[in-house]
Design a protein around this motif. Sequence first.
Motif, PDB file in Angstrom:
ATOM      1  N   ALA A 138      -0.573  -9.954  39.417  1.00  0.00           N
ATOM      2  CA  ALA A 138      -1.725  -9.133  39.064  1.00  0.00           C
ATOM      3  C   ALA A 138      -2.697  -9.031  40.237  1.00  0.00           C
ATOM      4  O   ALA A 138      -3.290  -7.970  40.478  1.00  0.00           O
ATOM      5  N   TYR A 142      -3.855  -5.656  42.042  1.00  0.00           N
ATOM      6  CA  TYR A 142      -5.261  -5.325  42.261  1.00  0.00           C
ATOM      7  C   TYR A 142      -5.494  -4.925  43.714  1.00  0.00           C
ATOM      8  O   TYR A 142      -6.168  -3.924  44.019  1.00  0.00           O
ATOM      9  N   ILE A 270       1.084  -8.950  31.878  1.00  0.00           N
ATOM     10  CA  ILE A 270      -0.330  -8.800  32.186  1.00  0.00           C
ATOM     11  C   ILE A 270      -1.100  -8.419  30.931  1.00  0.00           C
ATOM     12  O   ILE A 270      -2.210  -8.907  30.681  1.00  0.00           O
ATOM     13  N   ASP A 271      -0.508  -7.560  30.097  1.00  0.00           N
ATOM     14  CA  ASP A 271      -1.120  -7.254  28.801  1.00  0.00           C
ATOM     15  C   ASP A 271      -1.285  -8.527  27.975  1.00  0.00           C
ATOM     16  O   ASP A 271      -2.316  -8.731  27.321  1.00  0.00           O
ATOM     17  N   GLN A 274      -4.119 -10.744  29.400  1.00  0.00           N
ATOM     18  CA  GLN A 274      -5.438 -10.179  29.137  1.00  0.00           C
ATOM     19  C   GLN A 274      -5.870 -10.375  27.690  1.00  0.00           C
ATOM     20  O   GLN A 274      -7.060 -10.280  27.370  1.00  0.00           O
ATOM     21  N   SER A 275      -4.907 -10.668  26.810  1.00  0.00           N
ATOM     22  CA  SER A 275      -5.233 -10.858  25.386  1.00  0.00           C
ATOM     23  C   SER A 275      -5.580 -12.303  25.054  1.00  0.00           C
ATOM     24  O   SER A 275      -6.062 -12.586  23.951  1.00  0.00           O
TER      25      SER A 275
END
Length: 276
Positions: A138, A142, A270-271, A274-275
């Motif tokens: 990630a 970025y 990554i989802d 992020q949760s």
Amino acid sequence: MKPVNIMINGLPGNVASTIAVHAIKDERVNLLPHSLTGPEIDAESCAIGEMVVELIRPAERGGHIRALAEKYETFISVDFTHPSAVNDNAAFYCEQGLPFVMGTTGGDREKLNQTVARSSVCAVIAPNMAKQIVGFQAMMEYAATTFPGIFRGYTLAVRESHQAGKADTSGTAKAVVAAFQRMGIDFSQKDIVMERDPAVQRDKWGIPEKYLSGHGWHTYRLTSADGTVAFEFQHNVNGRDIYAEGTFDAACFLNEKIGVGKTGRVYTMIDVLQSL
């Protein structure tokens, strides 16, 4: 919270077995005593701790899965099989209405994503289930998005080492290379140096003997055009335990998406991160 039913496919393979051992200990998931396996497997079952897991070969899977769907109602299929089985397995999961976590690398990834998008199921598809390495990816993503071309003019050398049984080039290495390409590096994925010889891994790389059968060592080295500047990124994983926690995070995440009626959607690790 009620444990999420999961069926780990790919037993008695090494990665699937490691994940299954951890599943028995993790209160968030309930490991079902069934596993889809390859046509070359002769055994009818295998042991995971004190649990006996039924092994289901491809020719038998349709009827078995329908029976399991009636028995367990809802469960997540967790795939740690073989690169050659990725697309066929994904098509099967979608045909059967089985949400799945695809931890197996290889296969036609574009076709894999399209298969899910055209189906009634959702899936988490990731080349690496280790949360810390996904975090590193990630960061690379970025940098590629925020500073495109920042390494233009630099050269890149990539080497990765995995156990001899890993048939394909590391999906993680490919993903990181893709990020570096967006940062201006002229580099082809086919130039990734892939090592699978245990003797070379031990004697030249310094990989501990006990982990030759299960490891993932990656090095990415960037060098300026005039040779005066160098950057090096490295992540070395010994064993397979690191992949378990992320896998169960993915299964729980997917279960929540099913609960709110999400379908035909591909999620990444990554989802999942992020949760959390």
